[in-house]
Design a protein around this motif. Structure first.
Motif, PDB file in Angstrom:
ATOM      1  N   THR A 199     -33.499  32.633 -27.449  1.00 31.26           N
ATOM      2  CA  THR A 199     -33.652  31.205 -27.139  1.00 31.26           C
ATOM      3  C   THR A 199     -34.424  31.018 -25.837  1.00 31.26           C
ATOM      4  OG1 THR A 199     -31.509  31.121 -25.976  1.00 31.26           O
ATOM      5  CG2 THR A 199     -31.511  30.611 -28.334  1.00 31.26           C
ATOM      6  N   GLU A 234     -20.528  29.123 -30.246  1.00 29.75           N
ATOM      7  CA  GLU A 234     -21.664  29.823 -29.645  1.00 29.75           C
ATOM      8  C   GLU A 234     -22.975  29.143 -29.990  1.00 29.75           C
ATOM      9  OE1 GLU A 234     -21.580  33.942 -30.673  1.00 29.75           O
ATOM     10  OE2 GLU A 234     -19.936  34.399 -29.271  1.00 29.75           O
ATOM     11  N   GLN A 235     -23.044  28.500 -31.163  1.00 30.41           N
ATOM     12  CA  GLN A 235     -24.273  27.804 -31.538  1.00 30.41           C
ATOM     13  C   GLN A 235     -24.586  26.689 -30.544  1.00 30.41           C
ATOM     14  OE1 GLN A 235     -21.778  28.593 -33.463  1.00 30.41           O
ATOM     15  NE2 GLN A 235     -22.393  29.155 -35.552  1.00 30.41           N
ATOM     16  N   VAL A 293     -29.224  36.825 -28.984  1.00 28.92           N
ATOM     17  CA  VAL A 293     -29.635  35.466 -29.366  1.00 28.92           C
ATOM     18  C   VAL A 293     -29.994  34.647 -28.123  1.00 28.92           C
ATOM     19  CG1 VAL A 293     -28.938  33.349 -30.549  1.00 28.92           C
ATOM     20  CG2 VAL A 293     -28.223  35.572 -31.442  1.00 28.92           C
ATOM     21  N   PHE A 294     -29.240  34.831 -27.042  1.00 28.74           N
ATOM     22  CA  PHE A 294     -29.535  34.090 -25.815  1.00 28.74           C
ATOM     23  C   PHE A 294     -30.950  34.386 -25.319  1.00 28.74           C
ATOM     24  CE2 PHE A 294     -29.767  34.350 -21.146  1.00 28.74           C
ATOM     25  CZ  PHE A 294     -29.680  32.998 -20.847  1.00 28.74           C
ATOM     26  N   TRP A 340     -31.193  27.095 -20.182  1.00 31.17           N
ATOM     27  CA  TRP A 340     -31.012  28.547 -19.994  1.00 31.17           C
ATOM     28  C   TRP A 340     -30.910  28.971 -18.524  1.00 31.17           C
ATOM     29  CZ3 TRP A 340     -34.341  31.350 -17.155  1.00 31.17           C
ATOM     30  CH2 TRP A 340     -35.670  30.936 -17.055  1.00 31.17           C
ATOM     31  N   HIS A 366     -26.083  28.239 -27.433  1.00 27.61           N
ATOM     32  CA  HIS A 366     -27.463  28.642 -27.679  1.00 27.61           C
ATOM     33  C   HIS A 366     -28.396  27.434 -27.750  1.00 27.61           C
ATOM     34  CE1 HIS A 366     -26.426  32.761 -28.014  1.00 27.61           C
ATOM     35  NE2 HIS A 366     -25.818  32.675 -29.174  1.00 27.61           N
ATOM     36  N   PHE A 407     -24.316  38.085 -28.724  1.00 31.98           N
ATOM     37  CA  PHE A 407     -24.588  36.811 -28.056  1.00 31.98           C
ATOM     38  C   PHE A 407     -25.789  36.939 -27.140  1.00 31.98           C
ATOM     39  CE2 PHE A 407     -24.239  33.756 -24.632  1.00 31.98           C
ATOM     40  CZ  PHE A 407     -23.903  32.592 -25.285  1.00 31.98           C
TER      41      PHE A 407
END
Length: 218
Positions: free
Chosen positions: A172, A134-135, A168-169, A146, A138, A165
């Motif tokens: 970012t 997942e990092q 955090v998305f 994005w 991101h 998730f």
């Protein structure tokens, strides 16, 4: 013959639920694949569907239509309505010299790469294979991917319902847009000029190279 009913249960992360017929009778199982691509039902939504039965004789819904869906856009289409105007805005800002000229290409390239990574991760999830961390997803969103991530989440129905998730998305995304805003501001003039110098078109270097005489080629 088509029946009418309402969604009484829906598990969005698994992509299936159940419909209660308006005229009574057993609930019908419905899978997301039975709906038009890009559409997701919600509990309480009215639907029209064709009744079918699986190999065990259980009732299932096919060719499902959401009431009023013709006048509304699916999640993937709505994501495009965010991503495409944003990319157009970045292109306009670059043309006006408000952001580095390379930025539209960066956003477009990062979005395409991110879309591909999401697609591969979705297939890996289905097969139970090695997953993309997942990092990594991101980081791709943070550096400009994005718009592609937003579209991929809805188109592929992947990473679109996991709350941690998504938090955090969106963080970012906000950081990326904030960085874009800084570059477009008067405070970012020095950074814009520096990036433009570092990413100047290679055409100038190419023109400086000596021409090759084809008659001397073996």
């Amino acid at each position: 013959m088509r029946n009418t009913g309402k969604i009484v249960r829906w598990l969005d992360d698994k992509g299936f639920g159940f419909i209660a017929p308006a005229d009574g009778g057993p609930e019908a199982f419905v899978h997301i694949k039975s709906l038009p691509r890009g559409q997701r039902p919600a509990v309480g939504a009215t639907v029209r569907y064709r009744v079918a039965r699986d190999a065990q004789g259980r009732v299932r819904a096919e060719d499902v239509e959401l009431a009023g869906a013709s006048a509304s856009l699916g999640p993937a289409s709505r994501a495009l309505l965010v991503a495409l105007p944003f990319l157009a805005l970045v292109t306009a800002l670059a043309a006006l010299g408000r952001v580095p000229r390379v930025l539209p290409w960066l956003y477009l390239g990062a979005s395409l790469v991110t879309l591909l990574v999401y697609y591969k991760d979705k297939r890996a999830a289905v097969r139970g294979a090695w997953r993309t961390p997942e990092q990594t997803l991101h980081l791709l969103a943070l550096v400009g991917g994005w718009p592609g991530a937003l579209y991929a989440q809805q188109l592929l129905r992947h990473k679109s319902s996991k709350r941690s998730f998504r938090v955090v998305f969106w963080l970012t995304l906000a950081l990326n847009v904030a960085g874009l805003g800084y570059l477009a501001s008067d405070h970012g003039a020095g950074a814009r000029a520096g990036i433009d110098r570092l990413t100047a078109p290679l055409a100038a270097d190419r023109d400086a190279l000596p021409l090759i005489d084809s008659r001397r080629l073996p």
